[in-house]
Each structure stands twice: as C-alpha cells, then as structure tokens.
Design a protein around this motif. Structure first.
Motif, PDB file in Angstrom:
ATOM      1  N   TRP A 139      35.095  29.260  38.781  1.00  0.00           N
ATOM      2  CA  TRP A 139      36.223  29.665  39.617  1.00  0.00           C
ATOM      3  C   TRP A 139      37.414  30.102  38.764  1.00  0.00           C
ATOM      4  O   TRP A 139      38.106  31.066  39.104  1.00  0.00           O
ATOM      5  CB  TRP A 139      36.622  28.512  40.538  1.00  0.00           C
ATOM      6  CG  TRP A 139      37.922  28.738  41.252  1.00  0.00           C
ATOM      7  CD1 TRP A 139      39.080  28.038  41.108  1.00  0.00           C
ATOM      8  CD2 TRP A 139      38.198  29.763  42.216  1.00  0.00           C
ATOM      9  NE1 TRP A 139      40.055  28.549  41.913  1.00  0.00           N
ATOM     10  CE2 TRP A 139      39.548  29.600  42.609  1.00  0.00           C
ATOM     11  CE3 TRP A 139      37.449  30.783  42.773  1.00  0.00           C
ATOM     12  CZ2 TRP A 139      40.147  30.440  43.544  1.00  0.00           C
ATOM     13  CZ3 TRP A 139      38.043  31.619  43.706  1.00  0.00           C
ATOM     14  CH2 TRP A 139      39.375  31.444  44.091  1.00  0.00           C
ATOM     15  N   LEU A 171      36.623  33.518  37.464  1.00  0.00           N
ATOM     16  CA  LEU A 171      36.650  34.495  38.557  1.00  0.00           C
ATOM     17  C   LEU A 171      38.076  34.758  39.017  1.00  0.00           C
ATOM     18  O   LEU A 171      38.452  35.900  39.313  1.00  0.00           O
ATOM     19  CB  LEU A 171      35.800  33.972  39.720  1.00  0.00           C
ATOM     20  CG  LEU A 171      35.551  34.940  40.885  1.00  0.00           C
ATOM     21  CD1 LEU A 171      34.785  36.164  40.398  1.00  0.00           C
ATOM     22  CD2 LEU A 171      34.761  34.237  41.989  1.00  0.00           C
ATOM     23  N   ARG A 172      38.887  33.713  39.066  1.00  0.00           N
ATOM     24  CA  ARG A 172      40.272  33.859  39.512  1.00  0.00           C
ATOM     25  C   ARG A 172      41.095  34.676  38.532  1.00  0.00           C
ATOM     26  O   ARG A 172      42.053  35.360  38.926  1.00  0.00           O
ATOM     27  CB  ARG A 172      40.886  32.474  39.708  1.00  0.00           C
ATOM     28  CG  ARG A 172      42.266  32.469  40.336  1.00  0.00           C
ATOM     29  CD  ARG A 172      42.742  31.047  40.545  1.00  0.00           C
ATOM     30  NE  ARG A 172      42.737  30.290  39.296  1.00  0.00           N
ATOM     31  CZ  ARG A 172      43.020  28.997  39.210  1.00  0.00           C
ATOM     32  NH1 ARG A 172      43.303  28.312  40.306  1.00  0.00           N
ATOM     33  NH2 ARG A 172      42.998  28.386  38.042  1.00  0.00           N
ATOM     34  N   SER A 173      40.746  34.606  37.255  1.00  0.00           N
ATOM     35  CA  SER A 173      41.496  35.368  36.249  1.00  0.00           C
ATOM     36  C   SER A 173      41.128  36.848  36.248  1.00  0.00           C
ATOM     37  O   SER A 173      41.810  37.650  35.622  1.00  0.00           O
ATOM     38  CB  SER A 173      41.252  34.780  34.855  1.00  0.00           C
ATOM     39  OG  SER A 173      39.879  34.884  34.498  1.00  0.00           O
ATOM     40  N   ASN A 174      40.041  37.202  36.939  1.00  0.00           N
ATOM     41  CA  ASN A 174      39.615  38.600  37.035  1.00  0.00           C
ATOM     42  C   ASN A 174      40.227  39.188  38.311  1.00  0.00           C
ATOM     43  O   ASN A 174      39.723  38.981  39.413  1.00  0.00           O
ATOM     44  CB  ASN A 174      38.084  38.679  37.076  1.00  0.00           C
ATOM     45  CG  ASN A 174      37.569  40.093  36.940  1.00  0.00           C
ATOM     46  OD1 ASN A 174      38.234  41.052  37.330  1.00  0.00           O
ATOM     47  ND2 ASN A 174      36.370  40.238  36.407  1.00  0.00           N
ATOM     48  N   TYR A 175      41.311  39.930  38.148  1.00  0.00           N
ATOM     49  CA  TYR A 175      42.060  40.403  39.314  1.00  0.00           C
ATOM     50  C   TYR A 175      41.268  41.430  40.132  1.00  0.00           C
ATOM     51  O   TYR A 175      41.380  41.471  41.358  1.00  0.00           O
ATOM     52  CB  TYR A 175      43.393  40.997  38.865  1.00  0.00           C
ATOM     53  CG  TYR A 175      44.301  39.994  38.204  1.00  0.00           C
ATOM     54  CD1 TYR A 175      44.875  38.960  38.944  1.00  0.00           C
ATOM     55  CD2 TYR A 175      44.564  40.043  36.843  1.00  0.00           C
ATOM     56  CE1 TYR A 175      45.689  38.018  38.337  1.00  0.00           C
ATOM     57  CE2 TYR A 175      45.376  39.108  36.233  1.00  0.00           C
ATOM     58  CZ  TYR A 175      45.936  38.098  36.994  1.00  0.00           C
ATOM     59  OH  TYR A 175      46.737  37.161  36.397  1.00  0.00           O
ATOM     60  N   MET A 223      38.803  39.457  42.249  1.00  0.00           N
ATOM     61  CA  MET A 223      39.498  38.806  43.351  1.00  0.00           C
ATOM     62  C   MET A 223      39.886  39.810  44.426  1.00  0.00           C
ATOM     63  O   MET A 223      39.810  39.526  45.624  1.00  0.00           O
ATOM     64  CB  MET A 223      40.729  38.071  42.830  1.00  0.00           C
ATOM     65  CG  MET A 223      40.415  36.866  41.963  1.00  0.00           C
ATOM     66  SD  MET A 223      39.415  35.621  42.821  1.00  0.00           S
ATOM     67  CE  MET A 223      40.554  35.121  44.118  1.00  0.00           C
ATOM     68  N   GLY A 238      36.781  40.471  46.330  1.00  0.00           N
ATOM     69  CA  GLY A 238      36.464  39.350  47.214  1.00  0.00           C
ATOM     70  C   GLY A 238      37.349  39.303  48.442  1.00  0.00           C
ATOM     71  O   GLY A 238      36.893  39.029  49.561  1.00  0.00           O
ATOM     72  N   ILE A 239      38.645  39.574  48.244  1.00  0.00           N
ATOM     73  CA  ILE A 239      39.571  39.587  49.386  1.00  0.00           C
ATOM     74  C   ILE A 239      39.203  40.702  50.365  1.00  0.00           C
ATOM     75  O   ILE A 239      39.238  40.517  51.589  1.00  0.00           O
ATOM     76  CB  ILE A 239      41.019  39.749  48.884  1.00  0.00           C
ATOM     77  CG1 ILE A 239      41.447  38.497  48.116  1.00  0.00           C
ATOM     78  CG2 ILE A 239      41.977  40.011  50.040  1.00  0.00           C
ATOM     79  CD1 ILE A 239      42.784  38.634  47.420  1.00  0.00           C
ATOM     80  N   PHE A 242      33.451  42.747  43.081  1.00  0.00           N
ATOM     81  CA  PHE A 242      33.208  41.306  43.181  1.00  0.00           C
ATOM     82  C   PHE A 242      31.931  40.917  42.434  1.00  0.00           C
ATOM     83  O   PHE A 242      31.893  39.873  41.767  1.00  0.00           O
ATOM     84  CB  PHE A 242      33.111  40.908  44.650  1.00  0.00           C
ATOM     85  CG  PHE A 242      32.982  39.430  44.863  1.00  0.00           C
ATOM     86  CD1 PHE A 242      34.049  38.578  44.619  1.00  0.00           C
ATOM     87  CD2 PHE A 242      31.794  38.876  45.312  1.00  0.00           C
ATOM     88  CE1 PHE A 242      33.932  37.211  44.811  1.00  0.00           C
ATOM     89  CE2 PHE A 242      31.666  37.510  45.509  1.00  0.00           C
ATOM     90  CZ  PHE A 242      32.739  36.678  45.256  1.00  0.00           C
ATOM     91  N   GLY A 282      32.598  40.749  38.773  1.00  0.00           N
ATOM     92  CA  GLY A 282      33.354  39.545  38.440  1.00  0.00           C
ATOM     93  C   GLY A 282      32.492  38.291  38.458  1.00  0.00           C
ATOM     94  O   GLY A 282      32.620  37.426  37.585  1.00  0.00           O
TER      95      GLY A 282
END
Length: 297
Positions: A26, A29-33, A36, A39-40, A283, A286
């Motif tokens: 996580w 994954l969160r550091s890969n803008y 993210m 995903g959003i 996504f 990532g």
C-alpha cells in the motif's frame, strides 16, 4: 499466565509479516500518483455504472427526432445522436455494459487459466506438454482475430463477446501461472510439506497459489483494459452488443457516418473508452511495481 502471553506474542509475530507486506504494498502504491489516479478513476467508473439510472433522467434508448444531431448544451451535455438520443445518458448506461464485459470475461479467463497453469506446472511431463501445446495453438492467433472467429460462429451478443474474450485470455494466465508454479514447486518447504504427507490439493491451494497471486493480480488488472478494447472493437464491427444497446463501440459504429459534420457523436464515446483503458493500465502498472519483489527495499 506466562504461557498465554507467549502464545499471543507468537501469534502477533506470525501475523505481523503478512500485515507488514500489505502495508509495504500500500505504501508503494500510494506513492505512485499515476496509479492512485487510475484507481480513483476505476472506483468512479464503478460507482457511476451502478448509480447511472439515478444520475441521468433521459431515456438512453428513446429516440427524439425533433432533437436529433444537436451539439453539447445545457440540456444535452454531450449532444444527441442521429436518432435524437442523449449521448451523455447512453455513455453513462453503457458504462455498466463495458465494465460487466471487462470484469466478467477476465474473471472467467483467469479461473480457467490459473487452473490449467497450476496443473501444468505442478505435475509437468505429459500433462504439461499437452496443456501447453493447446495454449500455444491459442496464442498463435492474435487475440482480436480469435475473438472474431469465436463470435462469428456463436453470433453477435454481449454474452458471446464475454465467451470469446475469456477464451483468448486463458493462455495468457496459464503461461504466467505455469512459470510461477514451476519456481515455487522447487522450493525446499514444498518438499518438506509433501514429506509430511500433505496431499497435492492441499499443497496447491495452501502453499502454491498464495505465493503466485501477485502476477495473477497484475495480469488481471491489465487484462481488463484489453478486454474493454476488444469488446469495443467487436461491437464496432457489429459482432458485439447490438443496437439499440448503448455500448461504446456500437455508438462509435453508429456515429461514424456523421463524424465529420457532427464530431461529438463519436468524440465522447471514444473519450470514454480511452479513459477506462487508461485508468486500468495506470493502476495495473502501479500494482505491478508495488508487488514486484525486485523493487522492494
């Protein structure tokens, strides 16, 4: 009392590595803008596909000759097509069809591909040779051509498109799972579990599959984008969803005769396809980077 404390401490130690791995995934994954953002967008598309009937008021299938070929306006955000139907309403309703085809076809292909790949990699020898030669035959055909042939035989419909995409997705998953299974099967702890009397089924489901889920998840995420493109292509050729279903590929095919005078008819369905495919690709890339052990520190 001390024994209880020791048992709880051991359980925490046993669980903490798994939780730590999830946290690391996580965190990466969160550091890969870009991932993210993809995903959003995927979450937005899924919510929109379920809430579509409550978002738009206009009937996506009802023609309105008086308002045909109108450009984007406050009443019709994306304009109307040659039958006077609201393009925005058709895109919103078509989103559920597109995601249904993508998720369902990839899930079916993944199930069969994982099954054949694990069996081939675990047992090897003649079973491996037979299964892999069949997969080689399927891989010899380009995916879109294989899907065209299958749909041409079965007939044009959404369910037949799902069957076609599932079939040409099977060998992709099978080869990836076979390679991963061959690597895990040679590890020492597999030999130890087998020496303790564990059955093949137990070894496969409890010790091999959990260790090869990373490439399966990555491939499934990226494969959905391919499935969406293939479904749109088949519908564009008249072999997928049939009019008046608001499938995006079919909308492109219906509006191509008017695209020069009224470009909005094909512009917005095309942008919708691009947005969905781009979201899943971003996504998926990532997720691949987050699950790749070579990139972990």
């Amino acid at each position: 009392m001390e024994e209880t404390v020791n048992v709880s401490t051991q359980e925490k130690k046993r669980v903490s590595p798994q939780l730590e791995n999830l946290k690391n995934v996580w965190r990466k994954l969160r550091s890969n803008y870009l991932a993210m953002a993809g995903g959003i967008l995927i979450i937005f598309f899924i919510i929109t596909s379920f809430a579509g009937p409550w978002i738009v008021q206009n009937d996506p299938l009802a023609p309105n000759v008086a308002d045909r070929l109108q450009g984007p306006s406050a009443e019709y955000w994306f304009g109307t097509d040659h039958h006077g139907r609201d393009i925005f309403a058709r895109i919103i309703h078509g989103m559920s069809i597109t995601l249904y085809i993508g998720f369902t076809s990839v899930f079916i292909g993944m199930i069969f591909g994982v099954f054949f790949g694990v069996i081939s990699g675990y047992y090897g020898k003649k079973i491996d040779a037979v299964i892999m030669r069949v997969m080689d035959v399927l891989l010899a055909f380009p995916g879109i051509l294989l899907a065209l042939g299958i749909v041409a035989v079965l007939g044009g419909s959404i369910n037949n498109v799902i069957i076609a995409i599932s079939i040409f997705s099977i060998p992709v998953f099978a080869r990836i799972v076979r390679g991963s299974t061959l690597g895990v099967r040679q590890l020492e702890y597999i030999d130890a579990v087998r020496a303790l009397g564990a059955s093949d089924t137990r070894i496969i489901f409890l010790h091999i599959l959990p260790n090869i889920m990373s490439p399966i998840i990555v491939q499934a995420t990226l494969r959905i984008a391919t499935a969406v493109l293939t479904a749109a292509g088949l519908s564009f050729l008249g072999l997928g969803a049939q009019p008046p279903d608001p499938e995006w590929g079919a909308m492109l095919a219906a509006g191509r005769d008017y695209m020069w005078e009224y470009p909005h008819i094909t512009l917005f369905p095309g942008l919708a396809i691009v947005a969905v495919v781009l979201a899943f690709n971003l996504f998926g890339d990532g997720v691949r980077d987050a699950l790749d052990p070579k990139l972990k520190t």
